[in-house]
Motif scaffolding. Structure first.
Motif, mmCIF file in Angstrom:
data_model
loop_
_atom_site.group_PDB
_atom_site.id
_atom_site.type_symbol
_atom_site.label_atom_id
_atom_site.label_comp_id
_atom_site.label_asym_id
_atom_site.label_seq_id
_atom_site.Cartn_x
_atom_site.Cartn_y
_atom_site.Cartn_z
ATOM 1 N N VAL A 1 0.850 -1.201 0.000
ATOM 2 C CA VAL A 1 0.000 0.000 0.000
ATOM 3 C C VAL A 1 0.885 1.249 0.000
ATOM 4 C CG1 VAL A 1 -1.680 1.334 1.329
ATOM 5 C CG2 VAL A 1 -1.863 -1.159 1.220
ATOM 6 N N PRO A 2 0.677 2.164 -0.949
ATOM 7 C CA PRO A 2 1.489 3.385 -0.960
ATOM 8 C C PRO A 2 1.116 4.342 0.172
ATOM 9 C CG PRO A 2 -0.007 3.340 -2.851
ATOM 10 C CD PRO A 2 -0.242 2.081 -2.073
ATOM 11 N N PHE A 3 2.021 5.274 0.447
ATOM 12 C CA PHE A 3 1.771 6.234 1.530
ATOM 13 C C PHE A 3 2.252 7.617 1.119
ATOM 14 C CE2 PHE A 3 6.116 6.866 2.880
ATOM 15 C CZ PHE A 3 6.744 5.731 2.395
ATOM 16 N N ASN B 1 4.851 8.369 -1.824
ATOM 17 C CA ASN B 1 4.225 9.484 -2.548
ATOM 18 C C ASN B 1 4.215 9.268 -4.060
ATOM 19 O OD1 ASN B 1 2.793 11.800 -2.742
ATOM 20 N ND2 ASN B 1 4.439 13.175 -2.097
ATOM 21 N N PRO B 2 3.475 8.261 -4.496
ATOM 22 C CA PRO B 2 3.499 7.923 -5.919
ATOM 23 C C PRO B 2 2.905 9.017 -6.788
ATOM 24 C CG PRO B 2 1.789 6.683 -4.777
ATOM 25 C CD PRO B 2 2.586 7.395 -3.718
ATOM 26 N N ALA B 3 3.338 9.011 -8.050
ATOM 27 C CA ALA B 3 2.804 9.909 -9.086
ATOM 28 C C ALA B 3 3.070 11.379 -8.790
ATOM 29 C CB ALA B 3 1.306 9.660 -9.296
ATOM 30 N N LYS B 4 4.205 11.663 -8.169
ATOM 31 C CA LYS B 4 4.572 13.059 -7.903
ATOM 32 C C LYS B 4 5.936 13.361 -8.552
ATOM 33 C CE LYS B 4 0.996 13.463 -5.323
ATOM 34 N NZ LYS B 4 1.035 13.236 -3.887
ATOM 35 N N GLU C 1 -3.330 7.017 -6.012
ATOM 36 C CA GLU C 1 -3.102 5.582 -6.166
ATOM 37 C C GLU C 1 -3.420 4.779 -4.909
ATOM 38 O OE1 GLU C 1 0.578 4.768 -8.153
ATOM 39 O OE2 GLU C 1 0.083 6.142 -9.774
ATOM 40 N N GLY C 2 -4.479 5.189 -4.236
ATOM 41 C CA GLY C 2 -4.921 4.430 -3.068
ATOM 42 C C GLY C 2 -4.013 4.578 -1.865
ATOM 43 N N ALA C 3 -3.305 5.713 -1.789
ATOM 44 C CA ALA C 3 -2.322 5.878 -0.716
ATOM 45 C C ALA C 3 -2.978 6.169 0.636
ATOM 46 C CB ALA C 3 -1.367 7.003 -1.063
#
Lengths: 450, 496
Positions: free
Chosen positions: B85-87, B472-475, B104-106
């Motif tokens: 799970v992302p955070f 911190n995905p997609a940043k 993304e479901g973080a």
């Protein structure tokens, strides 16, 4: 090897010379020296070297590699920035400049000085020290107290990675948070990530007044008390150094002097000087305005760079007496094993330097007075173990406070006895980062902390 | 920076698909670490965590976790990583680039409970703090020692040191004292896999400057759980000047002339006509003439001796460049009034239009006159009202567009104008963000200043810290920038 040399010879803008004209790294001569005139030529050279897995050392002129890091097993190629000396891209109105990595600090000082500006960095070395070498080693001198280290002055840079990618990071503006701060990653990376070919720097207006006071103090404790009292008077020196003068006569107690450099408007420097003098007088210390201070600072920077052994012991500034205590306690055994030793400290930063030079009164050392051309000064000490022991025990003593002991320069016999860096936090991450910049692992492999 | 009104960037855009709720087992395990009330899953309570200061983008996090110390953060990250799970670490949520959006479901890792000042070491001018400490609170705590923390983002009453580290935040006084990264001495960080690292510290570190690299990484490398900062000595004296100009160009030239003269103000800020009018129409009105084109707030600090002379030189330069009037703050109350003209602009603007968009870009300060002219021209062409209130000494622009998001055409025009402004700044030799960060909002501008190869290197560095891409995905990096990742296997052949 000949075929590869021929390929290098064919790269436009790459000057190739025989290895015996190159810098000696721990006495090891490279097979060849390549000096690119352009970043593109440097990139092509590193692509070739990377494909052939040559052992490469990256150099910026002068002799900073002479005794730095662990000794190399072999060097196939030294790639040097000495022909990348461009000074033309200077914007005085913006207080920024973009300069070739091979530009010397002396040439920069002259160019910026004409506009009343300067780059307030005074690393160990001479006016021939280059900006590339300074960035490579994150080298800073006494002015770090007032102005910081290269990471506080460099806005951007251009680097050729180990596998020949030409990349630019940062920029020319004084604030920039776009993307990761790869500039800081490269500063101090010792040529293990790539050859820095261009550096963008932030300049400062040159202060109107520049005065250095010399204060004789009885002990390091008095020096720390002096620092406290200077600050209580709201004086912020640009540099504050503590030096142990050689014992005179030999065997007598060492004498200590504090050098305080004050920069600013003339009226402010006058008032600050008075405040420092009052603080010194309260402590019973004698003081004087240093005559010809620029020459004194230049000589100290020069001597530090020429040291055969340089050990840097760093802890919090308030711990200077105990840090110096560690060094002084070890000194008799070290001195008995050979060499001539001086102690200097960045008093306001907590960094103590133990510098060793051959004892020129000793007959075996006479041949070593020209260290760049002479064989290695490994005969500085008859026995390296007392110094190695002192480094190990200082590391153990400082570890709980996260202080560090780094051997910045030393001949091979000391490095056979003790690791120059000690434990490095985040080492695994660093190794993985290096692998991204230098996938073939050709740059200064195993020589530095990463 | 506090913005009274809502902000928008790309209206109607909903980044990412709706997230699935966390597995109950994972929620229970997280509660086992941080306590029952340390995990928020109630949709109503999650609503306040949907966005940061850039409220155009809204994504509800799957959960909010509130740890209190390093060990808890490490345990939480281990659990999340195991579950894949992302955070997203979050400070006060005042960021202006969508950096704290839970994409993304973080899970949002709020550091609000980690708000203790752990130590103030006055002798060494350092402090050690948890990331949730509010910026202004640190300076207040240091004040009895005659010290302060120099970086002062306009949101300093709310923003946290941890957020400042993530964004490498700036502020008006960075002109003389530098940005956040110039003031961070050490970090305790927790990597996404839960490993705890102590970076920097008391000595001189060998190897790479990982502290410098971590600062400004916007939560994509892991979480800073303790931060060691440099404190500065409070200056002995301060001189503050307000200079009023009838022409914007004259004010811009005065900025360059002051710097070129060898003066180094602690702050050199510009407010334009719209800004002054907004403040004068607000409770912070200070009686400034509303017909001037621009005002400069110029501050000098340092030893008292010689300071007034420096300020006087700046006043002369302003007059020589055509200032209508130059005032000197005679006391602290007047200084505060001058600063209100600068610091209260964004809040006051909120009363003039339903929506605001503040941009952040930097240009070499000698290019300010032409770039400012270009910004007003662009706004005119799109029929928009723009105000420029910014860090002039650094060349750090903050064009502020006023609009109404209910008007779709206006929104489109704001977006187009905003993009043109960004291009203009880059063409002038500048950059796409000086202090707000890239976050989610500016990813697509990265290609304006970095080559694909340079961005690929950044992707590689990110993967060194976060091989599974959970932090911190997609940043920061546009997705196309990252080439195929071979994974840790490529590290095996490292030199010893």
């Amino acid at each position: 090897m000949t075929a590869v040399l021929d390929r290098l010879r064919g790269i436009p803008g790459l000057h190739l010379s025989p290895g015996d004209e190159g810098p000696l790294v721990h006495g090891v001569a490279p097979a060849a020296v390549a000096a690119p005139e352009t970043a593109a030529a440097a990139a092509e050279a590193l692509r070739v070297a990377s494909a052939k897995r040559w052992a490469v050392e990256l150099d910026h002129g002068g002799s900073p590699l002479r005794l730095a890091g662990r000794p190399p097993e072999r060097i196939d190629l030294v790639l040097t920035s000495t022909r990348l000396r461009a000074l033309d891209d200077y914007a005085p109105a913006d207080l920024t400049a973009s300069v070739g990595a091979g530009a010397t600090l002396g040439a920069l000082a002259e160019r910026f000085g004409a506009h009343g500006q300067w780059l307030p960095l005074d690393p160990p070395g001479s006016p021939d020290t280059t900006i590339g070498a300074t960035v490579d080693a994150a080298a800073a001198g006494p002015l770090r107290l007032g102005f910081g280290t290269p990471r506080d002055h460099v806005l951007g840079l251009e680097i050729v990675t180990g596998d020949g990618r030409l990349l630019q990071f940062g920029g020319r503006v004084v604030k920039n948070v776009a993307g990761y701060d790869v500039v800081k990653l490269v500063i101090g990376s010792r040529g293990t990530l790539g050859l820095v070919t261009r550096v963008n720097v932030r300049l400062r207006p040159r202060p109107a007044a520049d005065r250095t006071l010399t204060i004789a103090v009885a002990s390091p404790d008095i020096a720390v008390e002096l620092l406290k009292r200077i600050r209580a008077r709201r004086v912020e020196p640009a540099a504050l150094e503590l030096h142990a003068l050689p014992a005179d006569p030999p065997g007598a107690a060492r004498r200590w002097v504090v050098l305080a450099r004050l920069l600013g408007a003339a009226a402010a420097v006058d008032e600050q000087a008075r405040a420092v003098e009052q603080a010194a007088a309260e402590l019973g210390a004698s003081f004087e305005t240093t005559a010809d201070a620029p020459r004194l600072w230049a000589r100290l920077a020069h001597d530090e760079a020429r040291a055969t052994v340089a050990v840097r012991v760093a802890d919090l500034p308030s711990e200077i007496p105990s840090t110096l205590g560690l060094v002084q306690a070890a000194l008799p055994a070290i001195e008995a094993a050979g060499g001539r030793w001086t102690i200097q400290a960045h008093l306001g930063n907590g960094i103590v330097r133990l510098l060793g030079a051959p004892d020129t009164t000793h007959p075996s050392a006479a041949a070593e007075s020209h260290p760049t051309s002479s064989p290695l000064p490994s005969s500085l000490m008859r026995d390296w173990r007392p110094l190695a022991d002192a480094i190990r025990s200082a590391r153990a003593a400082l570890a709980p406070r996260r202080g560090t002991v780094v051997v910045a320069a030393a001949p091979a016999p000391l490095l056979a006895e003790v690791d120059p860096y000690g434990p490095v936090a985040g080492h695994t991450l660093m190794r993985r980062i290096k692998a991204q910049f230098d996938p073939a692992g050709i740059l200064a492999a195993g020589r530095f902390a990463v | 920076m506090p913005i009274g009104a809502r902000t928008v960037s790309r209206a109607g855009m909903q980044p990412g698909p709706a997230a699935r709720p966390l597995e109950p087992g994972l929620v229970a395990a997280l509660r086992g670490v941080v306590g029952h009330d340390g995990v928020i899953t109630d949709p109503g309570r999650l609503m306040v965590y949907e966005s940061d200061g850039l409220t155009a983008y809204r994504v509800r996090p799957t959960a909010v976790v509130l740890p209190t110390d390093t060990a808890q953060v490490a345990a939480v990250l281990r659990l999340l990583t195991e579950a894949g799970v992302p955070f997203v670490p979050r400070g006060a949520g005042t960021g202006l680039s969508g950096g704290a959006l839970a994409l993304e479901g973080a899970v949002l890792l709020s550091l609000a409970r980690m708000n203790r000042i752990l130590a103030i070491d006055a002798a060494n001018r350092r402090a050690r703090v948890q990331p949730g400490v509010v910026n202004a609170k640190l300076s207040r705590a240091a004040a009895p020692h005659g010290l302060y923390y120099a970086p002062d983002p306009s949101s300093q009453a709310a923003c946290t040191i941890g957020g400042n580290v993530a964004e490498n935040a700036g502020g008006p006084h960075c002109l003389k004292y530098g940005v956040t990264s110039n003031h961070i001495l050490g970090l305790t960080v927790v990597l996404p896999d839960g490993e705890i690292l102590e970076l920097g510290g008391a000595g001189e570190t060998a190897g790479y400057d990982l502290v410098g690299l971590f600062v400004g990484s916007e939560g994509t490398f892991g979480v800073a759980t303790e931060i060691e900062v440099r404190l500065e000595a409070a200056p002995e004296a301060v001189e503050t000047i307000l200079a009023l100009f009838d022409r914007m160009d004259d004010a811009s030239r005065a900025v360059s002339a002051i710097i070129a003269d060898g003066l180094l103000p602690a702050a050199l800020e510009m407010v334009d006509r719209e800004g002054i009018r907004a403040v004068e129409a607000s409770p912070y009105a200070a009686g400034f003439p509303t017909d001037v084109a621009a005002a400069l707030v110029i501050e000098f600090d340092g030893p008292r001796a010689g300071l007034l002379e420096e300020a006087d030189r700046a006043r002369e330069i302003c007059r020589a460049e055509g200032a209508r009037e130059v005032r000197r703050a005679n006391d602290e109350a007047e200084r505060v009034r001058f600063w209100n003209a600068r610091k209260k602009v964004f809040g006051a603007m909120g009363h003039l239009a339903p929506d605001l968009l503040v941009q952040d870009a930097v240009v070499p300060r000698s290019r300010l006159p032409e770039v400012l002219a270009r910004i007003y021209e662009i706004a005119d062409r799109y029929g928009l009202l723009v105000s420029n209130t910014f860090h002039a000494g650094d060349g750090n622009l903050h064009p502020l567009f006023l609009f109404d998001r209910r008007d779709e055409d206006q929104v489109r025009r704001v977006e187009a104008a905003s993009k043109e402004v960004m291009h203009a700044c880059v063409e002038a030799g500048g950059t796409i963000t000086g202090e707000h960060g890239v976050g989610f909002d500016k990813r697509e501008y990265m290609g304006l200043i970095f080559s694909d190869e340079a961005m690929a290197v950044m992707c590689d560095i990110r993967r060194v810290f976060d091989p599974r891409g959970l932090a911190n995905p997609a940043k920061i990096l546009p997705l196309r920038a990252c080439r195929e990742w071979a994974g840790p296997a490529t590290w095996i052949e490292e030199a010893p």
